[in-house]
Design an enzyme around this catalytic site. Structure first.
Site, PDB file in Angstrom:
ATOM      1  N   GLU A 268       0.863  -1.185   0.000  1.00  0.00           N
ATOM      2  CA  GLU A 268       0.000   0.000   0.000  1.00  0.00           C
ATOM      3  C   GLU A 268       0.891   1.223   0.000  1.00  0.00           C
ATOM      4  OE1 GLU A 268      -2.737   0.522   3.309  1.00  0.00           O
ATOM      5  OE2 GLU A 268      -3.750   2.091   2.166  1.00  0.00           O
TER       6      GLU A 268
ATOM      7  N   CYS B 171      -6.520   1.135   2.629  1.00  0.00           N
ATOM      8  CA  CYS B 171      -7.414   2.286   2.534  1.00  0.00           C
ATOM      9  C   CYS B 171      -7.191   3.090   1.261  1.00  0.00           C
ATOM     10  CB  CYS B 171      -7.244   3.170   3.750  1.00  0.00           C
ATOM     11  SG  CYS B 171      -7.884   2.399   5.243  1.00  0.00           S
TER      12      CYS B 171
ATOM     13  N   GLU C 291     -12.019  -4.083   3.830  1.00  0.00           N
ATOM     14  CA  GLU C 291     -12.501  -4.021   5.217  1.00  0.00           C
ATOM     15  C   GLU C 291     -13.620  -2.999   5.390  1.00  0.00           C
ATOM     16  OE1 GLU C 291      -9.558  -1.157   7.746  1.00  0.00           O
ATOM     17  OE2 GLU C 291      -8.796  -3.176   7.493  1.00  0.00           O
TER      18      GLU C 291
HETATM   19  O1  AHR Z   1      -2.365  -1.412   6.703  1.00  0.00           O
HETATM   20  C1  AHR Z   1      -2.761  -0.128   7.067  1.00  0.00           C
HETATM   21  C2  AHR Z   1      -4.267   0.045   6.985  1.00  0.00           C
HETATM   22  O2  AHR Z   1      -4.900  -0.815   7.865  1.00  0.00           O
HETATM   23  C3  AHR Z   1      -4.877  -0.288   5.670  1.00  0.00           C
HETATM   24  O3  AHR Z   1      -4.803   0.753   4.782  1.00  0.00           O
HETATM   25  C4  AHR Z   1      -6.288  -0.566   6.021  1.00  0.00           C
HETATM   26  O4  AHR Z   1      -6.892  -1.467   5.148  1.00  0.00           O
HETATM   27  C5  AHR Z   1      -6.218  -1.050   7.430  1.00  0.00           C
HETATM   28  O5  AHR Z   1      -7.067  -0.370   8.256  1.00  0.00           O
END
Ligand code: AHR
Length: 865
Positions: free
Chosen positions: A267, A466, A594
């Protein structure tokens, strides 16, 4: 692994035992009092996230808090954490004995919240019925009219106050509320623990209160157990000396496990992409930074962020830009001979001796041709390399040159010096090392990419997290904005409050997967943004408008065509034009991250899922079941997945270390006929969020149980992966780095050892530890797998005990070579600089091996003679 131990308590037996012996302090009642009063309320003074609390009484005078202030329900509306407030909750039961809670989400948004529950402990999904479009709700009032609840409030626009009324009939999907029989309409003032609260009094059976007390006690018990750390080990294992374990590996008790078990989660968080894995060395190369990239609109964060100038006039212009997706560019006009435009890179521009750097920029002249001197210079003025570009075109034109560097430097800056006084426009000023990973142009930082590749990940999930679903609807990550020529890509705000250039886009992600022989796993928003969105007020609760969903779904189908389609197909041809005529072989596609499971989510997810199934039935869609290992989103997400027959779901849990120790049976009872699991985000979190041997070993321990369940858990990825020092929004991460160094954590080595020692067949073992209780047995993990490709048997042994464990390994049912390798990863729980060591090892038919205290051992044995 079947554990045989003499004092074998099941977890739940222990809980029951505990509940039986732990006195229920204020709530303790000797005899069942029959009907009692239940007071539901919240505490508006709570600075953190508040919730629905309960107290009970037999006489409406003396109230006993259940908790105190144990949240049985919390609002999930709006942005992160403490902003998710519950205001004025109102609780009632309908004629079918279903409880309902309605609350106001804040004092600004024109929305109420609703959730229902059968037992006040387990709550169904929340909905947020919009009441009107006006803002400024003031003090909602709820009253019962005899058949319906009326919710009244007043709004204030300017000086004008308007009164509004809505009945429960308007709460979509919850028509049952209309049949509500509970007729207490007044809120009461009650003193709980010396403080006065306004709330609702309901008469209930004592058993309902007992259920609440039990749930609270269980939750308290669990959080105590899960907060166990090695700090209490001296006391916990006082007097423990010799631990012996008899481990028998069974040849006939085997099963196939997923060949994709170990992967990575990438990410763009913590500057993982720009300034990180993406090898671009110029920050804000396109002059597109904006205050809106940052959380609190930092106005220094603008088109000139990371740039400075001396002796030149600098303006930011947007007339006739290079591309509509890159509106801003800089114009410079020299005032004096020393005039220069300087870029500081991402914490400076590091240089390596004897390397080449590719420099390029777009320029357009306004007043005739001009030469530009391009140099890399340190803060003392030492020039490491320099070249000249002659900008001649009145229209945007790309100019490029190669800079050769003889000496290394930790910190340099890019200096552009106009060699005449003519005004010139510049954009997309870029500098890349030639030595990127696999030498790709627009490539990845080689050392970081190699560190990731060394894990031997079988898949790469991207672009989040996210980031994938974004902060509000406008911030949803759109893959189409990230492909094609760099200057046509659409940069956007990163949900973690910085800028995403999109230089590392879908093509680069897929190419990286191919380079490291990993399966690509893109995750696309399910038509809703992040449940913690802070923009647009309603955040997650809004979804892409229905009329735009067709186009949104088409974008997703286009992605599949882009990845897998023939090079002559509409989208496949764009992939081919980018240099990859062969398909990328996309098999897995995550939909949602999520998310809060609401009606808004379900509608959109279902549409997307059905469309993909219809057009591309071969694609494995991965659904989502919330951010925790239990709770409403987990339950509702699984229910939806089962209803739609989604093939796989993405589970997330960042958990205290004790959770991993005490939940190794988490997947044992999973129904093998339901959706398979992708454990997409997990990590062991200790107070202060370090990465050390303790966190690493707890993950290694838990992964022995995951391997055992490798028939139902198909993929796993630790999260997050990367973090740039001094630019970190989230801890812990797997790999830290700065411009020059890569710093893998202890937890990284666990991922690497599992990734490099993955198997495709799991062999069951019996592990017998005489005289051991669960504190001991839960801290010893064994997993035996076979890698069918090499034939090697791999024995993983984890001990989180402070004493050595002498293991007698019986593998007599197998024909194994005596040649093995032994990798040991051991160290004090708080150690952070431990690296595994590997040596040759000889094994006998039955052999003894002593696991060092706090250790993870991998024994890899050849089966062939
Ligand atoms: O890994 C960090 C964050 O944790 C991610 O962006 C999210 O999916 C989760 O809340």
């Amino acid at each position: 692994m079947k554990k045989i131990n003499i004092n074998k308590f099941s977890f739940y037996f222990m809980v029951l035992l505990l509940l039986a012996v732990v006195p229920v302090k204020a709530e303790k009642v000797e005899d069942n009092p029959g009907k009692v009063y239940l007071f539901s309320y919240t505490n508006h003074e709570d600075r953190s996230r508040n919730g629905l609390y309960f107290a009970w009484s037999t006489d409406k005078v003396n109230w006993h808090a259940i908790g105190p202030e144990h949240p049985f329900l919390q609002s999930d509306y709006g942005a992160w954490g403490s902003q998710k407030k519950m205001v004025s909750p109102f609780l009632f039961k309908d004629q079918e004995n279903l409880w309902h809670c309605i609350w106001s989400v804040n004092t600004t948004d024109f929305t109420f919240a609703h959730a229902a529950s059968e037992d006040l402990v387990h709550w169904k999904r929340q909905s947020y019925p919009p009441l009107n479009t006006e803002k400024n709700i003031l003090a909602p009032q709820i009253k019962f009219t005899g058949s319906l609840y009326e919710v009244q409030w007043k709004s204030k626009v300017g000086a004008e106050v308007t009164y509004h009324k809505v009945t429960t009939r308007d709460f979509k999907e919850y028509s049952k509320i209309e049949k509500a029989s509970y007729d207490t309409t007044l809120k009461s003032e009650v003193v709980v623990d010396g403080m006065s609260f306004e709330g609702v009094i309901t008469e209930v059976e004592w058993s309902e209160v007992q259920t609440l007390i039990d749930a609270k006690d269980l939750s308290v018990y669990k959080s105590k157990r899960y907060s166990e750390t090695t700090q209490q080990d001296t006391k916990r294992f006082d007097g423990l000396a010799n631990v012996t374990a008899q481990i028998t590996i069974h040849k006939d008790r085997k099963k196939a496990i997923s060949p994709l078990l170990m992967g990575i989660f990438f990410e763009d968080i913590n500057y993982a992409a720009d300034g990180g894995l993406y090898a671009e060395l110029i920050q804000n190369r396109d002059f597109e930074y904006t205050p809106a990239d940052t959380k609190f609109r930092d106005y220094t964060w603008n088109s000139l962020k990371a740039w400075k100038s001396e002796g030149i006039e600098v303006t930011i212009d947007s007339i006739s830009p290079i591309h509509e997706n890159n509106l801003h560019y800089v114009t410079i006009k020299r005032n004096d001979e020393l005039g220069k435009l300087v870029n500081e890179g991402f914490d400076g521009i590091p240089l390596k001796a004897n390397e080449k750097y590719y420099f390029s920029l777009f320029a357009k002249t306004f007043e005739g041709a001009t030469k530009l001197k391009i140099s890399l210079v340190d803060t003392l003025g030492k020039v490491y390399t320099t070249k000249t570009i002659n900008a001649t075109s009145k229209n945007w034109k790309k100019y490029q040159t190669t800079l050769k560097v003889k000496e290394s430097a930790r910190y340099t800056q890019l200096v552009i010096e106009p060699m005449s006084n003519q005004k010139v426009g510049l954009d997309f000023i870029s500098l890349f090392p030639a030595e990127t990973f696999k030498q790709h142009k627009n490539g990845l930082r080689a050392d970081l990419a190699q560190t990731i590749a060394d894990i031997n990940p079988k898949f790469v999930r991207f672009p989040g997290g996210c980031v994938a679903h974004g902060d509000g609807l406008d911030n949803i990550y759109r893959w189409k904005n990230t492909i094609g020529p760099l200057e046509t890509r659409k940069p956007q705000r990163n949900i973690w409050n910085y800028h995403q250039s999109m230089g590392l886009g879908y093509f680069e992600y897929f190419q990286f997967c191919e380079d490291i022989n990993a399966t690509p796993l893109p995750v696309i928003a399910a038509g809703v943004p992040c449940q913690n969105s802070s923009t647009g007020g309603a955040g997650q609760q809004c979804g892409i408008p229905e009329e735009e969903m067709v186009a949104y779904i088409q974008d997703i189908l286009d992605l599949i065509e882009w990845a897998n389609g023939d090079k002559n197909s509409e989208w496949g041809s764009k992939r081919a034009a980018a240099g990859h005529p062969e398909p990328f072989n996309l098999k897995y596609l995550g939909i949602g991250n999520e998310d809060l499971i609401t009606d808004v989510f379900e509608e959109r997810f279902t549409q997307i899922f059905n469309a993909i199934q219809k057009a591309y039935p071969e694609i494995v869609v991965i659904g989502t079941v919330g951010p925790f290992y239990e709770g409403t989103d987990y339950d509702e997400g699984w229910e939806l997945a089962n209803k739609l027959e989604v093939p796989m779901v993405d589970e997330h849990y960042y958990v205290p270390l004790g959770w991993l120790i005490h939940n190794q049976d988490y997947y044992d009872a999973y129904d093998r006929n339901n959706a398979k699991v992708y454990l997409g985000e997990y990590a062991s979190h200790l107070p202060g969020r370090p990465s050390n041997m303790e966190t690493a070993l707890s993950e290694a321990l838990y992964l022995t149980a995951v391997e055992r369940n490798g028939d139902v858990v198909k993929m796993t990825s630790y999260a997050p992966l990367l973090a740039k020092e001094n630019h970190t929004q989230w801890k812990p991460d797997l790999i830290y780095f700065n411009n020059l160094e890569v710093k893998p954590t202890t937890d990284y080595y666990v991922q690497k050892l599992y990734g490099q020692n993955a198997g495709t067949i799991y062999y069951d073992t019996d592990v017998s530890i005489p005289f051991a209780n669960e504190d001991i047995t839960n801290r010893v993990g064994v997993s035996v797998v076979q890698d069918e490709e090499s034939g090697d048997m791999i024995i993983k042994l984890v001990s989180m005990l402070p004493v050595p464990v002498t293991a007698n390994l019986d593998h007599t049912q197998f024909v194994m070579n005596s040649n093995a390798t032994l990798t040991v990863f051991a160290g004090a729980p708080d150690a952070i600089d431990v690296i595994p060591t590997t040596e040759d090892f000889k094994i006998g038919k039955e052999f003894e091996y002593t696991l060092p205290p706090y250790s993870f051992t991998v024994i890899r044995v050849q089966t062939q003679q």
